[in-house]
Motif scaffolding. Structure first.
Motif, PDB file in Angstrom:
ATOM      1  N   ILE A 131      17.759  26.473  66.546  1.00 30.74           N
ATOM      2  CA  ILE A 131      16.511  26.224  65.404  1.00 30.74           C
ATOM      3  C   ILE A 131      15.390  26.271  66.085  1.00 30.74           C
ATOM      4  N   CYS A 132      15.282  25.113  66.836  1.00 33.60           N
ATOM      5  CA  CYS A 132      13.836  24.752  67.531  1.00 33.60           C
ATOM      6  C   CYS A 132      13.333  26.166  68.279  1.00 33.60           C
ATOM      7  N   LEU A 133      14.195  26.910  68.980  1.00 27.85           N
ATOM      8  CA  LEU A 133      13.992  28.319  69.645  1.00 27.85           C
ATOM      9  C   LEU A 133      13.543  29.183  68.485  1.00 27.85           C
ATOM     10  N   HIS A 134      14.149  29.200  67.620  1.00 27.02           N
ATOM     11  CA  HIS A 134      13.829  30.223  66.416  1.00 27.02           C
ATOM     12  C   HIS A 134      12.307  29.796  66.117  1.00 27.02           C
ATOM     13  N   ILE A 135      12.151  28.556  65.711  1.00 23.56           N
ATOM     14  CA  ILE A 135      10.781  28.030  65.150  1.00 23.56           C
ATOM     15  C   ILE A 135       9.611  28.503  66.326  1.00 23.56           C
ATOM     16  N   ASN A 136      10.101  27.949  67.604  1.00 25.56           N
ATOM     17  CA  ASN A 136       9.151  28.239  68.574  1.00 25.56           C
ATOM     18  C   ASN A 136       8.496  29.730  68.941  1.00 25.56           C
ATOM     19  N   GLU A 137       9.618  30.452  68.673  1.00 21.82           N
ATOM     20  CA  GLU A 137       9.436  31.797  68.952  1.00 21.82           C
ATOM     21  C   GLU A 137       8.379  32.491  67.787  1.00 21.82           C
ATOM     22  N   ALA A 138       8.711  31.930  66.466  1.00 24.07           N
ATOM     23  CA  ALA A 138       7.832  32.237  65.409  1.00 24.07           C
ATOM     24  C   ALA A 138       6.628  32.047  65.527  1.00 24.07           C
ATOM     25  N   LEU A 139       6.342  30.801  66.340  1.00 24.75           N
ATOM     26  CA  LEU A 139       4.954  30.437  66.415  1.00 24.75           C
ATOM     27  C   LEU A 139       4.289  31.290  67.521  1.00 24.75           C
ATOM     28  N   HIS A 140       5.029  31.935  68.517  1.00 23.47           N
ATOM     29  CA  HIS A 140       4.399  32.724  69.448  1.00 23.47           C
ATOM     30  C   HIS A 140       4.218  34.191  68.683  1.00 23.47           C
ATOM     31  N   VAL A 141       4.735  34.378  67.943  1.00 28.81           N
ATOM     32  CA  VAL A 141       4.550  35.769  67.019  1.00 28.81           C
ATOM     33  C   VAL A 141       3.346  35.489  66.340  1.00 28.81           C
ATOM     34  N   LEU A 142       3.054  34.200  65.687  1.00 30.80           N
ATOM     35  CA  LEU A 142       1.996  33.816  64.938  1.00 30.80           C
ATOM     36  C   LEU A 142       0.687  33.944  65.925  1.00 30.80           C
ATOM     37  N   GLU A 143       0.849  33.290  67.194  1.00 29.07           N
ATOM     38  CA  GLU A 143      -0.232  33.317  67.994  1.00 29.07           C
ATOM     39  C   GLU A 143      -0.657  34.617  68.778  1.00 29.07           C
ATOM     40  N   GLU A 144       0.391  35.465  68.653  1.00 30.33           N
ATOM     41  CA  GLU A 144      -0.017  36.792  69.227  1.00 30.33           C
ATOM     42  C   GLU A 144      -0.581  37.671  68.205  1.00 30.33           C
ATOM     43  N   GLY A 145      -0.793  37.218  66.893  1.00 25.86           N
ATOM     44  CA  GLY A 145      -1.251  37.925  65.485  1.00 25.86           C
ATOM     45  C   GLY A 145      -0.282  38.941  65.223  1.00 25.86           C
ATOM     46  N   VAL A 146       0.753  39.079  65.298  1.00 28.28           N
ATOM     47  CA  VAL A 146       1.704  40.152  65.023  1.00 28.28           C
ATOM     48  C   VAL A 146       1.689  40.287  63.165  1.00 28.28           C
ATOM     49  N   ALA A 147       1.924  38.757  62.641  1.00 29.27           N
ATOM     50  CA  ALA A 147       2.061  38.688  61.399  1.00 29.27           C
ATOM     51  C   ALA A 147       1.568  37.185  61.052  1.00 29.27           C
ATOM     52  N   SER A 148       1.253  37.119  59.679  1.00 34.56           N
ATOM     53  CA  SER A 148       0.874  35.809  59.293  1.00 34.56           C
ATOM     54  C   SER A 148       2.132  34.952  58.904  1.00 34.56           C
ATOM     55  N   ALA A 149       1.865  33.415  58.991  1.00 39.34           N
ATOM     56  CA  ALA A 149       3.044  32.725  58.625  1.00 39.34           C
ATOM     57  C   ALA A 149       3.660  32.732  57.552  1.00 39.34           C
ATOM     58  N   GLU A 150       2.842  33.400  56.448  1.00 37.01           N
ATOM     59  CA  GLU A 150       3.693  33.579  55.119  1.00 37.01           C
ATOM     60  C   GLU A 150       4.490  34.830  55.208  1.00 37.01           C
ATOM     61  N   ASP A 151       3.916  35.916  55.888  1.00 43.45           N
ATOM     62  CA  ASP A 151       5.013  37.159  56.250  1.00 43.45           C
ATOM     63  C   ASP A 151       5.942  37.044  57.038  1.00 43.45           C
ATOM     64  N   ILE A 152       5.897  36.060  58.177  1.00 41.42           N
ATOM     65  CA  ILE A 152       6.922  35.874  58.983  1.00 41.42           C
ATOM     66  C   ILE A 152       8.040  35.220  58.284  1.00 41.42           C
ATOM     67  N   ASP A 153       7.680  34.225  57.396  1.00 39.53           N
ATOM     68  CA  ASP A 153       8.621  33.587  56.617  1.00 39.53           C
ATOM     69  C   ASP A 153       9.409  34.238  55.811  1.00 39.53           C
ATOM     70  N   SER A 154       8.517  35.171  54.987  1.00 39.52           N
ATOM     71  CA  SER A 154       9.233  36.378  54.177  1.00 39.52           C
ATOM     72  C   SER A 154       9.955  37.232  54.716  1.00 39.52           C
ATOM     73  N   ALA A 155       9.709  37.627  55.793  1.00 33.57           N
ATOM     74  CA  ALA A 155      10.652  38.521  56.398  1.00 33.57           C
ATOM     75  C   ALA A 155      11.970  38.047  56.979  1.00 33.57           C
ATOM     76  N   MET A 156      11.722  36.888  57.623  1.00 33.16           N
ATOM     77  CA  MET A 156      13.073  36.075  57.915  1.00 33.16           C
ATOM     78  C   MET A 156      14.004  35.514  56.549  1.00 33.16           C
ATOM     79  N   ARG A 157      13.450  35.075  55.663  1.00 34.11           N
ATOM     80  CA  ARG A 157      13.851  34.698  54.565  1.00 34.11           C
ATOM     81  C   ARG A 157      14.433  35.713  53.624  1.00 34.11           C
TER      82      ARG A 157
END
Length: 290
Positions: free
Chosen positions: A194-220
């Motif tokens: 789960i920590c790797l999952h969270i850390n990778e989501a942070l890298h996706v956010l840092e790269e500007g791929v999507a917002s935190a809200e949209d990343i959460d919605s996509a996975m949820r």
């Protein structure tokens, strides 16, 4: 020997959840904290959690009173000697945990099981601080404790078969949790993944791929997660996620475990998630998203 009295040492988020769950299962729980003020605060948070259940018609006032009556305050570790099991849930720091386990071992009779709720530290190293490592075992409960019915059971190098069997019986027959035996490894199964999952989501956010809200919605929505990675991080506590990642990075030496710089900046700023009301999202005092 059936376990009916359990000590809980350390009443942070996990300690509160474990104490409340055990009392709800009908066990007498003896709790202790570093200071009376921290103990008072922890009990008030448990009471607040029970009130939230009453608001949702999941509990009555009478049931709340029964649960609170099963939670007994203690002022020192020596008061836990009548328990059949003591669960340590202090901060995820090796030296602090070793110190607490050593003290528990000194005060409690040899037949009492000592469990650590560590999620990333070496159980063998923790047990090495005691004179009786054969009775030390790892119990990694997953947050929120009352809703997640799986517990990772971690055997140290010297954990006895008797300790393991008694612990498994306690989990599956007394508190009705599914026990999963894992071999000693930093992060075990749940924290590591789960920590790797969270850390990778942070890298996706840092790269500007999507917002935190949209990343959460996509996975949820896409994968039927209860929470997306950012809300999950907020609920675990950003500081706890950083500590877990740093411990695994130190042990494995692989870059994928190195905590995101965004995560570390937020921890330095005191934005720790639900516990402070602000993390990647904002929360009210009940822990609900604003």
């Amino acid at each position: 020997m059936p376990v009916r009295k359990v000590g809980v040492v350390g009443l942070g988020t996990m300690g509160q959840g474990i104490a409340q769950m055990l009392a709800n299962k009908g066990l007498d729980v003896y709790v202790t904290e570093r200071t009376p003020e921290k103990l008072d605060y922890a009990i008030s948070m448990i009471e607040h959690s029970l009130d939230k259940q009453i608001d949702k018609w999941a509990m009555t006032q009478a049931e709340k009173k029964l649960v609170l009556n099963r939670i007994h305050r203690t002022s020192s570790l020596s008061d836990l000697k009548e328990c059949e099991m003591v669960i340590e849930t202090v901060t995820e720091d090796l030296e602090e945990k070793r110190s607490v386990l050593k003290e528990i071992d000194e005060h409690c009779p040899e037949d009492i099981i000592i469990a650590s709720n560590t999620s990333t530290l070496s159980l063998t190293e923790l047990a090495g601080a005691t004179a009786h490592p054969e009775r030390v075992i790892g119990l990694h409960f997953v947050h929120p404790v009352s809703k997640i019915d799986v517990v990772e059971v971690v055997r140290g190098l010297k954990t006895s078969e008797q300790t393991f069997e008694q612990t498994k019986h306690f989990l599956e027959d007394t508190i009705n949790k599914k026990s999963v035996m894992v071999f000693e490894s930093p992060g075990f199964v749940t924290t590591r993944l789960i920590c790797l999952h969270i850390n990778e989501a942070l890298h996706v956010l840092e790269e500007g791929v999507a917002s935190a809200e949209d990343i959460d919605s996509a996975m949820r929505i896409g994968y039927s997660f209860q929470h997306g990675p950012f809300e999950m991080c907020d609920r675990f506590g950003l500081d706890a996620v950083v500590a877990a990642l740093e411990n695994m990075f130190r042990e494995y030496g692989e870059l994928k475990y190195r905590p995101s710089i965004v995560l570390k900046k937020m921890v330095r700023a005191g934005n720790l998630g639900v516990k402070t009301g602000v993390g990647f999202f904002k929360y009210n005092k009940d822990g609900d998203r604003i």
